[in-house]
Design a protein around this motif. Structure first.
Motif, PDB file in Angstrom:
ATOM      1  N   ASP A 167       0.877  -1.170   0.000  1.00 26.46           N
ATOM      2  CA  ASP A 167       0.000   0.000   0.000  1.00 26.46           C
ATOM      3  C   ASP A 167       0.917   1.222   0.000  1.00 26.46           C
ATOM      4  OD1 ASP A 167      -1.694   2.111   0.494  1.00 26.46           O
ATOM      5  OD2 ASP A 167      -2.625   1.220   2.266  1.00 26.46           O
ATOM      6  N   GLU A 168       1.072   1.837  -1.169  1.00 30.96           N
ATOM      7  CA  GLU A 168       2.033   2.935  -1.328  1.00 30.96           C
ATOM      8  C   GLU A 168       1.769   4.111  -0.389  1.00 30.96           C
ATOM      9  OE1 GLU A 168       2.590   4.146  -5.366  1.00 30.96           O
ATOM     10  OE2 GLU A 168       2.816   2.081  -6.053  1.00 30.96           O
ATOM     11  N   LYS A 169       0.518   4.297   0.031  1.00 32.93           N
ATOM     12  CA  LYS A 169       0.199   5.414   0.935  1.00 32.93           C
ATOM     13  C   LYS A 169       0.857   5.249   2.297  1.00 32.93           C
ATOM     14  CE  LYS A 169      -4.149   4.833   0.650  1.00 32.93           C
ATOM     15  NZ  LYS A 169      -4.878   3.898  -0.093  1.00 32.93           N
ATOM     16  N   THR A 170       1.221   4.015   2.661  1.00 33.61           N
ATOM     17  CA  THR A 170       1.792   3.760   3.984  1.00 33.61           C
ATOM     18  C   THR A 170       3.313   3.736   3.978  1.00 33.61           C
ATOM     19  OG1 THR A 170       1.887   1.336   3.738  1.00 33.61           O
ATOM     20  CG2 THR A 170      -0.201   2.303   4.520  1.00 33.61           C
ATOM     21  N   MET A 171       3.925   3.835   2.835  1.00 33.63           N
ATOM     22  CA  MET A 171       5.363   3.608   2.725  1.00 33.63           C
ATOM     23  C   MET A 171       6.196   4.850   3.051  1.00 33.63           C
ATOM     24  SD  MET A 171       7.249   1.743  -0.377  1.00 33.63           S
ATOM     25  CE  MET A 171       8.906   1.190  -0.272  1.00 33.63           C
ATOM     26  N   LEU A 172       7.223   4.623   3.852  1.00 30.67           N
ATOM     27  CA  LEU A 172       8.232   5.631   4.167  1.00 30.67           C
ATOM     28  C   LEU A 172       9.577   5.009   3.825  1.00 30.67           C
ATOM     29  CD1 LEU A 172       9.216   8.280   5.533  1.00 30.67           C
ATOM     30  CD2 LEU A 172       9.322   6.955   7.646  1.00 30.67           C
ATOM     31  N   PHE A 173      10.362   5.700   3.030  1.00 31.01           N
ATOM     32  CA  PHE A 173      11.630   5.169   2.539  1.00 31.01           C
ATOM     33  C   PHE A 173      12.688   6.260   2.636  1.00 31.01           C
ATOM     34  CE2 PHE A 173      14.659   4.901  -0.910  1.00 31.01           C
ATOM     35  CZ  PHE A 173      15.064   3.580  -0.885  1.00 31.01           C
ATOM     36  N   SER A 174      13.780   6.002   3.367  1.00 30.05           N
ATOM     37  CA  SER A 174      14.830   6.998   3.515  1.00 30.05           C
ATOM     38  C   SER A 174      16.180   6.342   3.769  1.00 30.05           C
ATOM     39  CB  SER A 174      14.533   7.942   4.689  1.00 30.05           C
ATOM     40  OG  SER A 174      13.352   8.650   4.468  1.00 30.05           O
ATOM     41  N   HIS A 175      17.243   7.084   3.463  1.00 31.58           N
ATOM     42  CA  HIS A 175      18.607   6.687   3.799  1.00 31.58           C
ATOM     43  C   HIS A 175      19.097   7.582   4.937  1.00 31.58           C
ATOM     44  CE1 HIS A 175      18.438   5.224  -0.444  1.00 31.58           C
ATOM     45  NE2 HIS A 175      18.848   4.157   0.200  1.00 31.58           N
ATOM     46  N   TYR A 176      19.827   6.989   5.860  1.00 33.06           N
ATOM     47  CA  TYR A 176      20.297   7.703   7.039  1.00 33.06           C
ATOM     48  C   TYR A 176      21.767   7.428   7.268  1.00 33.06           C
ATOM     49  CZ  TYR A 176      15.291   7.953   8.070  1.00 33.06           C
ATOM     50  OH  TYR A 176      13.940   8.185   7.994  1.00 33.06           O
ATOM     51  N   GLN A 177      22.430   8.373   7.918  1.00 34.76           N
ATOM     52  CA  GLN A 177      23.800   8.181   8.385  1.00 34.76           C
ATOM     53  C   GLN A 177      23.763   8.271   9.911  1.00 34.76           C
ATOM     54  OE1 GLN A 177      23.155  10.289   5.583  1.00 34.76           O
ATOM     55  NE2 GLN A 177      23.613   8.382   4.522  1.00 34.76           N
ATOM     56  N   HIS A 178      24.550   7.416  10.540  1.00 34.53           N
ATOM     57  CA  HIS A 178      24.580   7.342  11.999  1.00 34.53           C
ATOM     58  C   HIS A 178      25.065   8.664  12.595  1.00 34.53           C
ATOM     59  CE1 HIS A 178      26.189   6.212  15.959  1.00 34.53           C
ATOM     60  NE2 HIS A 178      25.181   5.371  15.960  1.00 34.53           N
ATOM     61  N   LYS A 179      24.356   9.136  13.604  1.00 35.99           N
ATOM     62  CA  LYS A 179      24.727  10.394  14.262  1.00 35.99           C
ATOM     63  C   LYS A 179      24.891  10.247  15.768  1.00 35.99           C
ATOM     64  CE  LYS A 179      24.732  12.800  10.518  1.00 35.99           C
ATOM     65  NZ  LYS A 179      25.991  13.136   9.903  1.00 35.99           N
ATOM     66  N   GLY A 180      24.554   9.096  16.319  1.00 36.24           N
ATOM     67  CA  GLY A 180      24.709   8.905  17.754  1.00 36.24           C
ATOM     68  C   GLY A 180      24.008   7.649  18.217  1.00 36.24           C
ATOM     69  N   GLY A 181      24.187   7.319  19.489  1.00 39.43           N
ATOM     70  CA  GLY A 181      23.533   6.138  20.056  1.00 39.43           C
ATOM     71  C   GLY A 181      24.165   5.735  21.362  1.00 39.43           C
ATOM     72  N   ILE A 182      23.623   4.667  21.929  1.00 40.90           N
ATOM     73  CA  ILE A 182      24.104   4.154  23.218  1.00 40.90           C
ATOM     74  C   ILE A 182      23.761   2.674  23.304  1.00 40.90           C
ATOM     75  CG2 ILE A 182      21.972   4.730  24.431  1.00 40.90           C
ATOM     76  CD1 ILE A 182      23.768   5.550  26.826  1.00 40.90           C
ATOM     77  N   ALA A 183      24.534   1.930  24.050  1.00 40.56           N
ATOM     78  CA  ALA A 183      24.276   0.507  24.254  1.00 40.56           C
ATOM     79  C   ALA A 183      24.503   0.166  25.709  1.00 40.56           C
ATOM     80  CB  ALA A 183      25.197  -0.331  23.360  1.00 40.56           C
ATOM     81  N   ALA A 184      23.903  -0.920  26.123  1.00 37.21           N
ATOM     82  CA  ALA A 184      24.072  -1.375  27.518  1.00 37.21           C
ATOM     83  C   ALA A 184      25.418  -2.018  27.709  1.00 37.21           C
ATOM     84  CB  ALA A 184      22.969  -2.359  27.870  1.00 37.21           C
TER      85      ALA A 184
END
Length: 120
Positions: free
Chosen positions: A103-120
């Motif tokens: 269902d094309e109305k529901t689709m979100l498509f993007s490319h991203y580059q990592h900018k931050g984060g955290i892990a346990a």
């Protein structure tokens, strides 16, 4: 509740990513006339398509029973590889067969580059 045909031991591949990679995130929902088994098959069929693309690193996909949406998380070597693969997918018959079920109305498509984060 849907019963998955995918092994619960399926590995998460995105953890192999590095900071220079490009991350493709796709959110989608299939058309109402596409049953869950066909959705699972369609999502699995995309593995063979993306893994042949230059710069491909990994692909994980997730399903929400709460809202019927799928999320794909694809890791590419770099932004150029990600964008070239996206163009190639639009000319690939196997990929187009899957895209026709979405269902094309529901689709979100993007490319991203990592900018931050955290892990346990």
């Amino acid at each position: 509740m849907h019963t998955s045909t995918i092994s619960p031991a399926t590995a998460l591949h995105a953890t192999a990513a590095n900071l220079n990679n490009s991350f493709e995130i796709i959110a989608l929902q299939f058309r109402a006339d596409v049953d869950f088994a066909a959705q699972e098959t369609a999502m699995a069929n995309l593995n063979a398509v993306v893994q042949t693309a230059e710069g491909f690193k990994s692909r994980d996909y997730y399903y929400s029973e709460e809202n019927g949406h799928w999320i794909e998380f694809i890791v590419w070597e770099d932004d150029a590889s990600a964008k070239a693969a996206s163009k190639a997918m639009m000319r690939n018959d196997e990929a187009i067969a899957v895209f026709c079920l979405v269902d094309e109305k529901t689709m979100l498509f993007s490319h991203y580059q990592h900018k931050g984060g955290i892990a346990a």
